[in-house]
Design an enzyme around this catalytic site. Structure first.
Site, PDB file in Angstrom:
ATOM      1  N   HIS A  54       0.845  -1.206   0.000  1.00 48.21           N
ATOM      2  CA  HIS A  54       0.000   0.000   0.000  1.00 48.21           C
ATOM      3  C   HIS A  54       0.878   1.253   0.000  1.00 48.21           C
ATOM      4  CE1 HIS A  54      -2.974   2.968   1.126  1.00 48.21           C
ATOM      5  NE2 HIS A  54      -2.429   3.155   2.320  1.00 48.21           N
ATOM      6  N   HIS A  78       3.051   7.618   5.752  1.00 46.90           N
ATOM      7  CA  HIS A  78       1.790   8.220   6.201  1.00 46.90           C
ATOM      8  C   HIS A  78       1.030   7.412   7.237  1.00 46.90           C
ATOM      9  CE1 HIS A  78      -0.175   5.671   3.113  1.00 46.90           C
ATOM     10  NE2 HIS A  78      -1.262   5.828   3.869  1.00 46.90           N
ATOM     11  N   GLU A  82      -0.156   6.129  13.018  1.00 50.33           N
ATOM     12  CA  GLU A  82      -1.381   5.415  13.363  1.00 50.33           C
ATOM     13  C   GLU A  82      -1.145   3.923  13.612  1.00 50.33           C
ATOM     14  OE1 GLU A  82      -4.655   6.064  10.781  1.00 50.33           O
ATOM     15  OE2 GLU A  82      -6.019   4.931  12.079  1.00 50.33           O
ATOM     16  N   ASP A  83      -0.359   3.281  12.769  1.00 52.24           N
ATOM     17  CA  ASP A  83      -0.288   1.815  12.831  1.00 52.24           C
ATOM     18  C   ASP A  83       0.955   1.242  13.494  1.00 52.24           C
ATOM     19  OD1 ASP A  83      -2.697   1.752  11.554  1.00 52.24           O
ATOM     20  OD2 ASP A  83      -1.838   1.519   9.551  1.00 52.24           O
ATOM     21  N   ASP A 147      -3.462   8.285  -0.930  1.00 50.09           N
ATOM     22  CA  ASP A 147      -3.863   7.212  -0.019  1.00 50.09           C
ATOM     23  C   ASP A 147      -5.267   6.726  -0.389  1.00 50.09           C
ATOM     24  OD1 ASP A 147      -3.940   5.583   2.309  1.00 50.09           O
ATOM     25  OD2 ASP A 147      -4.950   7.190   3.422  1.00 50.09           O
ATOM     26  N   ASP A 267     -22.472  10.823 -29.167  1.00 53.95           N
ATOM     27  CA  ASP A 267     -22.318  11.274 -30.537  1.00 53.95           C
ATOM     28  C   ASP A 267     -21.291  12.381 -30.627  1.00 53.95           C
ATOM     29  OD1 ASP A 267     -23.955   9.439 -31.478  1.00 53.95           O
ATOM     30  OD2 ASP A 267     -25.702  10.723 -31.768  1.00 53.95           O
TER      31      ASP A 267
HETATM   32 MN    MN Z   1      -3.018   4.509   4.102  1.00 56.75          MN
END
Ligand code: MN
Length: 732
Positions: A54, A78, A82-83, A147, A267
């Site tokens: 990702h 990014h 958070e992760d 993202d 058209d």
């Molecule tokens: Mn992400």
């Protein structure tokens, strides 16, 4: 939707190399990639792939847009806060404060959790966060768009409910942002992906129709390309020419929004010519128009007048030798780049130049003037609810499609149906608040006139004036609405404040009259429990209510002290004779059961004693008394209140406006004046006007009378005057 191929680190390196070569820049990106891969080492996406896939995709999208090395690095990083639990400070130390800031902002946008909020408020708050982050640093939104684009490309691994929710949000928020930033490649792809997840049946329906016509269309386009190429080669102009296809969602949108049949849209065959210089663009246009029949009204010069998202191009529509209709776009390479990458193309990272993110942000705000408005709005709307904020953005910024100009040529974008007042508030709050007139294309127009694209608008202002409540009925932008409301509320509060001491004094007097010590009873602790009983929010509201007599001091004193006072003989008599023995008021009107209330006679219909009347409560001006037949009563909702004339036999005089229509003749005015003076009514004002075409004279006059019967008598007497056609009371 074509399957995207797997992105590898080598793809990213190749893409980055097309515009970055400095070792320090390349190292920064490599370092970010290695760092992110390590931090997310054991994490997997829903698809089962390593999480790093990702991150590579996001970085690749950013490199395709030629964003700076910090932005590409931020693409890799990014999700680390958070992760992987890393802090902003650690990121700042490992990389630099700018990257840390971008990653933190991207994280904040996604971090909002649904707890007590309902879904709508939740979404609105979320959207607001996106915009606030974007207003701080445009690179945040570029990372967020990249993202979201990759998340949309891999949405098949999510549950159906998530697919729908994410697609909806993307279509409502991210696609419009991409559009507004001019990044049409991302906008188009996002829209088609959303279309696919939100309405699969329609998606396949449109896709099938396009496919069926494809061969035929391609053949026509190829033939036209050969013809135009031959034409331009004759004139030695450098150019590239392509057929282009519309994305599915735009076809679907045109079918539904403009209610066109699929054939009518398809058209239209589309061709794009890209050349070297601006001059070449106009030359090419000239040759094409000289050789093919242009459809009138379809030439658009977005080079001279760029769209708000910076898009520039010439558009024309011609009829080909085969009788088919071709839409042709002509632009330079640079314009073409901006048409695809928008803002990202404009600030394409160039090595060797002194890059400064603050300056870039500032430049962007100047270039995209809507963005400046929006930053200003974000700043001043802290109090607005999130959904109100969202509605404003949606209406005022995303759906704007009327473009008008200031006399100096600045383009202002407004929603459909917008008026000069919307325009005025877009210029500046003060311009809106003080607007008294509007000049559109050099003609004075009413403030509620609907503006159209291309109008040149100028606003006349006057210091010391304020917006009218009526404006709320016709303004279209939420920006104007909220500013008008803010002004009115502020004014109302100020007026309230002025009356508060009066209400306070009245309650004090009442308590004293009842033998209570006001100082002891008008204590906060004693007053506060009363507020709920009387459904008032604050003591200010309470005193205000007393001052304007929506509560009587006596009621409040009674509730406060919890003691009823015996009625004195004097009071009883006063009550019985309440309609007779009133002290005469200035207006000559009273409200039954309420003493001394602020009452005035309406200027529009000027009631006189004996007229049938009604009162209604106004903001700040007490009760206004109108004639029962006054047309203004039918406008808008009104709080009516019963009013009566005071029966007093004094020599009070009322102003009364009369309108007299007569056939024009000599000495008309003299005869009219004589007829009035016979009725002993002093004349205060007179004004006569003859219409040269109809030869009808209109006389407007203000006379003073004692009562309505006298008005009737005057009218009857006037009607006897030769050539007078009509006599009526004025009301407007
Ligand atoms: Mn992400």
């Amino acid at each position: 939707m074509a399957e995207k191929k797997q992105i590898t680190m080598d793809d990213i390196r190749a893409q980055v190399h097309t515009y970055l070569n400095e070792p320090s820049n390349l190292e920064l990106i490599e370092h970010a990639a290695a760092f992110a891969e390590k931090r997310h080492e054991h994490q997997k996406r829903k698809s089962g792939e390593p999480y790093f896939v990702h991150l590579m995709n996001v970085a690749y999208i950013l490199a395709e847009l030629h964003t700076g090395p910090e932005t590409v690095a931020a693409g890799f990083l990014h999700d680390t806060i958070e992760d992987t639990g890393i802090t902003k400070e650690e990121l700042a130390k490992e990389f630099n404060p700018d990257i840390a800031e971008i990653v933190e902002s991207v994280t904040k946008i996604g971090a909002l959790k649904l707890n007590n909020m309902d879904e709508k408020e939740y979404q609105a708050s979320n959207h607001r966060k996106i915009f606030i982050a974007m207003a701080k640093d445009i690179r945040v939104i570029l990372v967020k768009l990249a993202d979201r684009l990759h998340n949309m490309r891999t949405l098949q691994f999510k549950s159906e409910a998530s697919q729908k929710r994410i697609a909806r949000e993307t279509l409502d928020v991210y696609a419009p942002i991409a559009h507004r930033l001019g990044i049409s490649t991302i906008k188009n792809e996002l829209e088609d992906l959303c279309f696919f997840y939100l309405d699969r049946e329609e998606y396949y329906h449109v896709a099938k129709l396009v496919e069926m016509k494809k061969a035929e269309r391609d053949e026509s386009v190829q033939q036209m390309i050969r013809d135009i190429s031959a034409l331009l080669q004759e004139h030695n102009i450098e150019f590239n020419i392509f057929g282009r296809s519309k994305h599915l969602y735009s076809i679907y949108h045109k079918m539904t929004e403009r209610n066109k049949r699929f054939d009518e849209i398809l058209d239209l065959l589309a061709i794009r010519i890209v050349t070297k210089t601006e001059l070449n663009c106009y030359e090419i246009l000239g040759y094409i128009h000289a050789n093919y029949r242009p459809i009138p009204g379809r030439l658009k010069d977005y080079i001279a007048m760029p769209k708000v998202n910076m898009y520039q191009s010439l558009h024309t529509t011609i009829i080909g030798p085969d009788g088919k209709i071709y839409e042709i776009q002509i632009r330079t390479e640079e314009m073409d780049d901006i048409a695809e990458k928008g803002i990202a193309a404009h600030w394409k990272y160039k090595e060797g130049t002194n890059y400064n993110s603050r300056r870039e942000q500032k430049e962007m705000e100047e270039k995209l003037f809507w963005f400046r408005d929006f930053v200003a709005y974000t700043g001043e709307s802290q109090d607005a609810s999130a959904s109100e904020y969202m509605e404003t953005l949606q209406r005022d910024i995303f759906e704007a499609n009327v473009y008008v100009m200031t006399p100096r040529g600045k383009v202002i974008d407004l929603p459909n149906g917008a008026t000069p007042i919307d325009f005025a508030y877009r210029i500046h709050t003060d311009v809106g608040n003080q607007a008294v007139g509007a000049i559109v294309n050099e003609t004075m127009v009413p403030l509620n006139t609907e503006l159209h694209t291309g109008d040149v608008v100028q606003i006349k202002t006057m210091k010391g004036t304020g917006p009218s409540e009526d404006w709320l009925k016709f303004v279209k932008t939420n920006q104007a609405k909220s500013r008008i409301r803010a002004y009115l509320t502020k004014k109302e509060t100020e007026e309230k404040q002025k009356l508060v001491p009066e209400g306070e004094r009245m309650l004090r007097d009442e308590l004293r009259k009842r033998g209570f010590d006001p100082e002891a009873w008008m204590d906060k602790k004693k007053l506060e429990p009363l507020l709920t009983v009387l459904s008032k929010k604050t003591t200010v509201d309470l005193f205000y209510a007393i001052a304007v007599r929506s509560l009587t001091a006596s009621q409040v004193a009674e509730k406060l002290t919890n003691q009823k006072r015996p009625v004195s003989d004097e009071e009883l008599e006063k009550f019985i004779n309440r309609d007779k023995r009133r002290t005469p008021s200035k207006s000559g009107v009273y409200v039954p059961g309420i003493e001394s209330m602020k009452i005035s006679l309406a200027q529009c219909c000027m009631p006189v004693y004996g007229d049938k009347i009604v009162g209604f409560i106004t903001k700040g001006e007490g009760v206004k008394v109108h004639r029962a037949d006054c047309p203004s009563l039918k406008r808008g909702p009104k709080k009516f209140i019963d009013v009566k004339w005071e029966d007093v036999n004094d020599e009070r005089m009322f102003d009364c406006n009369l309108i007299i229509l007569a056939k024009s003749r000599n000495f008309l005015l003299t005869d009219v004046v004589t007829a009035i003076s016979q009725m002993k009514a002093p004349m205060v004002q007179v004004n006569a006007n003859m219409n040269q075409e109809t030869l009808i004279t209109t006389i407007k006059m203000k006379v003073q009378v004692h009562n309505a019967q006298q008005v009737d008598a005057i009218a009857a007497n006037l009607k006897k005057v030769d050539s007078i056609l009509e006599v009526k009371r004025d009301s407007n």
